[in-house]
Design a protein around this motif. Structure first.
Motif, mmCIF file in Angstrom:
data_model
loop_
_atom_site.group_PDB
_atom_site.id
_atom_site.type_symbol
_atom_site.label_atom_id
_atom_site.label_comp_id
_atom_site.label_asym_id
_atom_site.label_seq_id
_atom_site.Cartn_x
_atom_site.Cartn_y
_atom_site.Cartn_z
ATOM 1 N N SER A 23 54.021 51.576 41.797
ATOM 2 C CA SER A 23 54.983 50.460 41.847
ATOM 3 C C SER A 23 54.659 49.372 40.834
ATOM 4 O O SER A 23 54.845 48.189 41.106
ATOM 5 N N ALA A 24 54.171 49.750 39.669
ATOM 6 C CA ALA A 24 53.840 48.829 38.574
ATOM 7 C C ALA A 24 52.714 47.860 38.929
ATOM 8 O O ALA A 24 52.513 46.872 38.238
ATOM 9 N N CYS A 25 51.976 48.115 39.993
ATOM 10 C CA CYS A 25 50.826 47.284 40.326
ATOM 11 C C CYS A 25 49.735 47.488 39.281
ATOM 12 O O CYS A 25 49.613 48.565 38.696
ATOM 13 N N ILE A 26 48.962 46.450 39.046
ATOM 14 C CA ILE A 26 47.741 46.538 38.250
ATOM 15 C C ILE A 26 46.621 46.276 39.246
ATOM 16 O O ILE A 26 46.485 45.171 39.762
ATOM 17 N N LEU A 27 45.853 47.307 39.551
ATOM 18 C CA LEU A 27 44.903 47.250 40.660
ATOM 19 C C LEU A 27 43.496 46.903 40.205
ATOM 20 O O LEU A 27 42.931 47.543 39.319
ATOM 21 N N TRP A 28 42.933 45.887 40.825
ATOM 22 C CA TRP A 28 41.560 45.459 40.578
ATOM 23 C C TRP A 28 40.603 46.484 41.172
ATOM 24 O O TRP A 28 40.744 46.887 42.319
ATOM 25 N N CYS A 29 39.628 46.931 40.371
ATOM 26 C CA CYS A 29 38.678 47.951 40.823
ATOM 27 C C CYS A 29 37.285 47.379 41.085
ATOM 28 O O CYS A 29 36.362 48.124 41.385
ATOM 29 N N GLY A 30 37.139 46.085 40.972
ATOM 30 C CA GLY A 30 35.844 45.452 41.204
ATOM 31 C C GLY A 30 35.640 45.091 42.666
ATOM 32 O O GLY A 30 36.274 45.650 43.559
ATOM 33 N N ALA A 31 34.771 44.128 42.891
ATOM 34 C CA ALA A 31 34.425 43.693 44.249
ATOM 35 C C ALA A 31 35.647 43.135 44.971
ATOM 36 O O ALA A 31 36.524 42.529 44.348
ATOM 37 N N ARG A 32 35.663 43.358 46.286
ATOM 38 C CA ARG A 32 36.756 42.838 47.114
ATOM 39 C C ARG A 32 36.198 42.173 48.365
ATOM 40 O O ARG A 32 35.116 42.513 48.833
ATOM 41 N N THR A 33 36.983 41.271 48.902
ATOM 42 C CA THR A 33 36.637 40.654 50.182
ATOM 43 C C THR A 33 36.909 41.667 51.286
ATOM 44 O O THR A 33 37.619 42.656 51.058
ATOM 45 N N PRO A 34 36.408 41.438 52.489
ATOM 46 C CA PRO A 34 36.732 42.350 53.598
ATOM 47 C C PRO A 34 38.243 42.442 53.856
ATOM 48 O O PRO A 34 38.722 43.433 54.381
ATOM 49 N N GLN A 35 38.991 41.412 53.473
ATOM 50 C CA GLN A 35 40.442 41.426 53.650
ATOM 51 C C GLN A 35 41.160 42.173 52.528
ATOM 52 O O GLN A 35 42.365 42.350 52.579
ATOM 53 N N GLY A 36 40.428 42.593 51.480
ATOM 54 C CA GLY A 36 41.017 43.384 50.410
ATOM 55 C C GLY A 36 41.376 42.631 49.146
ATOM 56 O O GLY A 36 41.916 43.212 48.206
ATOM 57 N N TYR A 37 41.096 41.342 49.071
ATOM 58 C CA TYR A 37 41.400 40.560 47.872
ATOM 59 C C TYR A 37 40.301 40.742 46.830
ATOM 60 O O TYR A 37 39.113 40.706 47.160
ATOM 61 N N GLY A 38 40.679 40.903 45.554
ATOM 62 C CA GLY A 38 39.717 41.053 44.478
ATOM 63 C C GLY A 38 38.948 39.767 44.233
ATOM 64 O O GLY A 38 39.508 38.674 44.323
ATOM 65 N N GLN A 39 37.663 39.913 43.927
ATOM 66 C CA GLN A 39 36.797 38.766 43.679
ATOM 67 C C GLN A 39 36.059 38.958 42.363
ATOM 68 O O GLN A 39 35.670 40.069 42.022
ATOM 69 N N LEU A 40 35.860 37.849 41.636
ATOM 70 C CA LEU A 40 35.118 37.875 40.384
ATOM 71 C C LEU A 40 34.182 36.677 40.376
ATOM 72 O O LEU A 40 34.598 35.556 40.681
ATOM 73 N N TYR A 41 32.926 36.922 40.045
ATOM 74 C CA TYR A 41 31.926 35.858 40.000
ATOM 75 C C TYR A 41 32.023 35.159 38.651
ATOM 76 O O TYR A 41 31.825 35.765 37.599
ATOM 77 N N VAL A 42 32.372 33.872 38.676
ATOM 78 C CA VAL A 42 32.555 33.087 37.454
ATOM 79 C C VAL A 42 31.868 31.740 37.632
ATOM 80 O O VAL A 42 32.141 31.034 38.608
ATOM 81 N N SER A 43 30.994 31.401 36.710
ATOM 82 C CA SER A 43 30.334 30.085 36.702
ATOM 83 C C SER A 43 29.726 29.718 38.050
ATOM 84 O O SER A 43 29.928 28.618 38.562
ATOM 85 N N GLY A 44 29.047 30.663 38.660
ATOM 86 C CA GLY A 44 28.324 30.380 39.879
ATOM 87 C C GLY A 44 29.117 30.444 41.170
ATOM 88 O O GLY A 44 28.624 30.048 42.216
ATOM 89 N N ARG A 45 30.369 30.926 41.111
ATOM 90 C CA ARG A 45 31.140 31.056 42.352
ATOM 91 C C ARG A 45 32.126 32.214 42.259
ATOM 92 O O ARG A 45 32.502 32.634 41.171
ATOM 93 N N ASN A 46 32.516 32.717 43.426
ATOM 94 C CA ASN A 46 33.490 33.802 43.486
ATOM 95 C C ASN A 46 34.901 33.238 43.417
ATOM 96 O O ASN A 46 35.220 32.297 44.137
ATOM 97 N N LEU A 47 35.718 33.831 42.551
ATOM 98 C CA LEU A 47 37.120 33.439 42.418
ATOM 99 C C LEU A 47 37.998 34.635 42.755
ATOM 100 O O LEU A 47 37.624 35.778 42.513
ATOM 101 N N SER A 48 39.176 34.360 43.284
ATOM 102 C CA SER A 48 40.143 35.414 43.572
ATOM 103 C C SER A 48 40.811 35.842 42.276
ATOM 104 O O SER A 48 41.345 34.999 41.543
ATOM 105 N N VAL A 49 40.798 37.146 41.997
ATOM 106 C CA VAL A 49 41.320 37.630 40.715
ATOM 107 C C VAL A 49 42.825 37.440 40.600
ATOM 108 O O VAL A 49 43.332 37.202 39.497
ATOM 109 N N HIS A 50 43.570 37.505 41.706
ATOM 110 C CA HIS A 50 45.014 37.290 41.605
ATOM 111 C C HIS A 50 45.321 35.840 41.238
ATOM 112 O O HIS A 50 46.281 35.572 40.526
ATOM 113 N N ARG A 51 44.484 34.917 41.652
ATOM 114 C CA ARG A 51 44.678 33.507 41.287
ATOM 115 C C ARG A 51 44.359 33.285 39.807
ATOM 116 O O ARG A 51 45.029 32.499 39.131
ATOM 117 N N ILE A 52 43.351 34.001 39.301
ATOM 118 C CA ILE A 52 43.030 33.917 37.864
ATOM 119 C C ILE A 52 44.215 34.417 37.049
ATOM 120 O O ILE A 52 44.654 33.771 36.095
#
Length: 144
Positions: A23-52
């Protein structure tokens, strides 16, 4: 000495670890939260990849709003699938979608739903994958 760039931007890191999905999704393959949201460690904190992805492609996230996945796939980073909405709207959409799509994005059609005795519905694709993984672990353990 290598001429490669030492630090990639958060957006470059997001798309380097993402793949095309259904369905034209671009799927994050890195770390995820238990709820399934993608996470990326940036400048000392985890950020949600969809927000980036939203902030880089659409613009800043307006105050009081959160990012909703129109596709209902929590690890999707396609900016066309993301929209800034109120918490109330996001909750309404999540409740409605939970009736038709499992948390991993599979359609919950009558053919694809297992109904437990206590009334809980379960996606057959996810159940089959979980059972296959369990069986494989058991087989591997028995050969040790």
């Amino acid at each position: 000495m290598s001429a490669r760039r030492l630090s990639a931007s958060p957006l470059e890191r997001v798309f380097a670890r993402s793949v095309a999905g259904p369905s034209a999704c671009i799927l994050w393959c890195g770390a995820r939260t238990p709820q399934g949201y993608g996470q990326l460690y940036v400048s000392g904190r985890n950020l949600s990849v969809h927000r980036i992805a939203y902030a880089e492609f659409v613009g800043p996230i307006p105050g009081g709003l959160e990012i909703d996945h129109l596709c209902r796939v929590r690890h999707c980073v396609n900016p066309h699938h993301l929209r800034a909405v109120t918490h109330a709207e996001n909750t309404r959409r999540a409740i409605r979608s939970s009736l038709v799509i499992c948390r991993r994005g599979h359609a919950l059609t009558p053919e694809n739903v297992y109904l437990h005795k206590d009334g809980i519905r379960e996606c057959r694709v996810c159940k089959r994958a979980r059972n296959n993984a369990y069986s494989a672990r058991r087989r591997a353990a028995s050969h040790d």
